[in-house]
Design a protein around this motif. Structure first.
Motif, PDB file in Angstrom:
ATOM      1  N   THR A 147       0.852  -1.182   0.000  1.00 36.34           N
ATOM      2  CA  THR A 147       0.000   0.000   0.000  1.00 36.34           C
ATOM      3  C   THR A 147       0.889   1.232   0.000  1.00 36.34           C
ATOM      4  OG1 THR A 147      -1.671  -1.198   1.269  1.00 36.34           O
ATOM      5  CG2 THR A 147      -1.843   1.200   1.233  1.00 36.34           C
ATOM      6  N   LEU A 148       0.640   2.139  -0.938  1.00 33.88           N
ATOM      7  CA  LEU A 148       1.444   3.351  -1.080  1.00 33.88           C
ATOM      8  C   LEU A 148       0.529   4.564  -1.113  1.00 33.88           C
ATOM      9  CD1 LEU A 148       2.525   1.179  -3.613  1.00 33.88           C
ATOM     10  CD2 LEU A 148       4.514   2.480  -2.937  1.00 33.88           C
ATOM     11  N   THR A 205      -9.308  14.060  -0.807  1.00 34.99           N
ATOM     12  CA  THR A 205      -8.193  14.283   0.118  1.00 34.99           C
ATOM     13  C   THR A 205      -7.006  14.874  -0.640  1.00 34.99           C
ATOM     14  OG1 THR A 205      -7.074  12.148  -0.176  1.00 34.99           O
ATOM     15  CG2 THR A 205      -8.896  12.218   1.414  1.00 34.99           C
ATOM     16  N   THR A 206      -5.992  15.275   0.086  1.00 30.26           N
ATOM     17  CA  THR A 206      -4.770  15.792  -0.541  1.00 30.26           C
ATOM     18  C   THR A 206      -3.728  14.686  -0.684  1.00 30.26           C
ATOM     19  OG1 THR A 206      -3.928  16.515   1.599  1.00 30.26           O
ATOM     20  CG2 THR A 206      -5.102  18.159   0.274  1.00 30.26           C
ATOM     21  N   ARG A 207      -4.200  13.462  -0.838  1.00 28.58           N
ATOM     22  CA  ARG A 207      -3.351  12.287  -1.051  1.00 28.58           C
ATOM     23  C   ARG A 207      -3.993  11.417  -2.111  1.00 28.58           C
ATOM     24  NH1 ARG A 207      -0.981   9.275   4.064  1.00 28.58           N
ATOM     25  NH2 ARG A 207       0.672  10.774   4.354  1.00 28.58           N
ATOM     26  N   TYR A 208      -3.174  10.640  -2.796  1.00 24.61           N
ATOM     27  CA  TYR A 208      -3.712   9.549  -3.588  1.00 24.61           C
ATOM     28  C   TYR A 208      -2.919   8.310  -3.228  1.00 24.61           C
ATOM     29  CZ  TYR A 208       0.048  10.663  -6.991  1.00 24.61           C
ATOM     30  OH  TYR A 208       1.244  10.934  -7.600  1.00 24.61           O
ATOM     31  N   GLY A 209      -3.577   7.179  -3.317  1.00 30.08           N
ATOM     32  CA  GLY A 209      -2.913   5.948  -2.918  1.00 30.08           C
ATOM     33  C   GLY A 209      -3.413   4.759  -3.692  1.00 30.08           C
ATOM     34  N   ALA A 210      -2.676   3.671  -3.542  1.00 26.60           N
ATOM     35  CA  ALA A 210      -3.065   2.424  -4.193  1.00 26.60           C
ATOM     36  C   ALA A 210      -2.526   1.252  -3.391  1.00 26.60           C
ATOM     37  CB  ALA A 210      -2.538   2.366  -5.624  1.00 26.60           C
ATOM     38  N   GLN A 211      -3.213   0.147  -3.507  1.00 26.79           N
ATOM     39  CA  GLN A 211      -2.744  -1.125  -2.958  1.00 26.79           C
ATOM     40  C   GLN A 211      -2.494  -2.030  -4.146  1.00 26.79           C
ATOM     41  OE1 GLN A 211      -5.480  -3.043  -0.331  1.00 26.79           O
ATOM     42  NE2 GLN A 211      -4.020  -4.607   0.267  1.00 26.79           N
ATOM     43  N   GLY A 266      11.051 -11.454  -4.071  1.00 22.21           N
ATOM     44  CA  GLY A 266      11.770 -12.351  -3.181  1.00 22.21           C
ATOM     45  C   GLY A 266      11.947 -11.839  -1.763  1.00 22.21           C
ATOM     46  N   SER A 267      11.705 -10.534  -1.553  1.00 21.33           N
ATOM     47  CA  SER A 267      11.870  -9.959  -0.217  1.00 21.33           C
ATOM     48  C   SER A 267      10.932  -8.773  -0.055  1.00 21.33           C
ATOM     49  CB  SER A 267      13.313  -9.492  -0.007  1.00 21.33           C
ATOM     50  OG  SER A 267      13.589  -8.356  -0.816  1.00 21.33           O
ATOM     51  N   ARG A 268      10.761  -8.356   1.187  1.00 23.57           N
ATOM     52  CA  ARG A 268       9.931  -7.187   1.496  1.00 23.57           C
ATOM     53  C   ARG A 268      10.462  -5.951   0.770  1.00 23.57           C
ATOM     54  NH1 ARG A 268       6.365  -6.438   5.604  1.00 23.57           N
ATOM     55  NH2 ARG A 268       6.972  -8.453   6.438  1.00 23.57           N
ATOM     56  N   GLU A 269      11.778  -5.751   0.808  1.00 26.58           N
ATOM     57  CA  GLU A 269      12.393  -4.584   0.180  1.00 26.58           C
ATOM     58  C   GLU A 269      12.179  -4.596  -1.333  1.00 26.58           C
ATOM     59  OE1 GLU A 269      13.945  -6.613   2.387  1.00 26.58           O
ATOM     60  OE2 GLU A 269      13.824  -5.255   4.100  1.00 26.58           O
ATOM     61  N   ALA A 270      12.343  -5.767  -1.955  1.00 26.05           N
ATOM     62  CA  ALA A 270      12.128  -5.890  -3.398  1.00 26.05           C
ATOM     63  C   ALA A 270      10.659  -5.629  -3.747  1.00 26.05           C
ATOM     64  CB  ALA A 270      12.562  -7.261  -3.895  1.00 26.05           C
ATOM     65  N   ALA A 271       9.746  -6.076  -2.896  1.00 23.63           N
ATOM     66  CA  ALA A 271       8.326  -5.837  -3.136  1.00 23.63           C
ATOM     67  C   ALA A 271       8.009  -4.348  -3.090  1.00 23.63           C
ATOM     68  CB  ALA A 271       7.485  -6.593  -2.103  1.00 23.63           C
ATOM     69  N   VAL A 272       8.577  -3.656  -2.112  1.00 24.29           N
ATOM     70  CA  VAL A 272       8.357  -2.211  -2.000  1.00 24.29           C
ATOM     71  C   VAL A 272       8.928  -1.499  -3.219  1.00 24.29           C
ATOM     72  CG1 VAL A 272       8.973  -0.130  -0.698  1.00 24.29           C
ATOM     73  CG2 VAL A 272       8.185  -2.182   0.506  1.00 24.29           C
ATOM     74  N   ARG A 273      10.111  -1.886  -3.626  1.00 27.10           N
ATOM     75  CA  ARG A 273      10.749  -1.258  -4.790  1.00 27.10           C
ATOM     76  C   ARG A 273       9.904  -1.467  -6.051  1.00 27.10           C
ATOM     77  NH1 ARG A 273      15.317  -2.933  -3.486  1.00 27.10           N
ATOM     78  NH2 ARG A 273      15.264  -4.918  -4.577  1.00 27.10           N
ATOM     79  N   ARG A 274       9.491  -2.700  -6.278  1.00 22.62           N
ATOM     80  CA  ARG A 274       8.701  -3.026  -7.473  1.00 22.62           C
ATOM     81  C   ARG A 274       7.352  -2.304  -7.457  1.00 22.62           C
ATOM     82  NH1 ARG A 274       8.008  -9.065  -9.504  1.00 22.62           N
ATOM     83  NH2 ARG A 274       8.680  -8.414 -11.549  1.00 22.62           N
ATOM     84  N   ALA A 275       6.664  -2.322  -6.319  1.00 24.62           N
ATOM     85  CA  ALA A 275       5.360  -1.662  -6.220  1.00 24.62           C
ATOM     86  C   ALA A 275       5.498  -0.148  -6.353  1.00 24.62           C
ATOM     87  CB  ALA A 275       4.689  -2.023  -4.902  1.00 24.62           C
ATOM     88  N   ILE A 287       6.067   9.889  -2.493  1.00 16.98           N
ATOM     89  CA  ILE A 287       5.444   8.819  -1.722  1.00 16.98           C
ATOM     90  C   ILE A 287       5.689   9.112  -0.248  1.00 16.98           C
ATOM     91  CG2 ILE A 287       5.488   6.355  -1.184  1.00 16.98           C
ATOM     92  CD1 ILE A 287       6.279   5.887  -4.141  1.00 16.98           C
ATOM     93  N   ALA A 288       4.605   9.199   0.503  1.00 19.16           N
ATOM     94  CA  ALA A 288       4.692   9.571   1.917  1.00 19.16           C
ATOM     95  C   ALA A 288       4.605   8.366   2.851  1.00 19.16           C
ATOM     96  CB  ALA A 288       3.585  10.569   2.262  1.00 19.16           C
ATOM     97  N   ASP A 289       3.827   7.363   2.477  1.00 21.50           N
ATOM     98  CA  ASP A 289       3.621   6.190   3.327  1.00 21.50           C
ATOM     99  C   ASP A 289       3.645   4.921   2.486  1.00 21.50           C
ATOM    100  OD1 ASP A 289       3.114   7.467   5.901  1.00 21.50           O
ATOM    101  OD2 ASP A 289       1.204   8.116   5.031  1.00 21.50           O
TER     102      ASP A 289
END
Length: 95
Positions: free
Chosen positions: A6-7, A39-45, A51-60, A78-80
C-alpha cells in the motif's frame, strides 16, 4: 512470494473522483485498488511478486509512479508505504 503493498503520495490539492478512478484503472492490472477522493493524497494497494519485502516495495513503488503518470496525476512524493506478505498477520509500515 506474493506481497500486498500500500502506497500513498502526499500533495497540495484535493484529488477529484475522476483522478482517482483514472488511478484505479492504471493499477487494475496489478490487482490494485486506489484511494484518495476528496483528500490531498492519492494511494493504491498493489499485489506484486518479489523475493523480499524490500524488493516488493521497490517493485510496487515503481509501478505506482508509472500508474500515477498514466492517470495524469501530479508526481507527488510517496509519503507512506505498508507491506504485508503471504502468511504475515500484521503489515510492516515503512515511511
Amino acid at each position: 512470494m506474493r506481497w500486498s503493498v500500500t502506497l500513498q503520495a502526499d500533495g497540495d490539492r484535493v484529488m477529484t473522483r475522476e483522478e482517482i478512478v483514472g488511478l484505479a484503472d492504471a493499477v487494475a492490472a496489478h490487482g490494485g485498488i486506489a484511494s484518495g477522493i476528496g483528500t490531498t493524497r492519492y494511494g493504491a494497494q498493489l499485489s506484486v511478486e518479489a523475493g523480499s519485502r524490500e524488493a516488493a516495495v521497490r517493485r510496487a513503488s515503481e509501478e505506482f509512479v508509472r500508474a500515477a503518470a498514466r492517470a495524469g496525476l501530479p508526481p507527488w512524493p510517496i509519503a507512506d508505504v505498508g507491506v504485508i506478505g503471504e502468511g504475515d498477520e500484521d503489515p510492516g509500515f515503512l515511511a
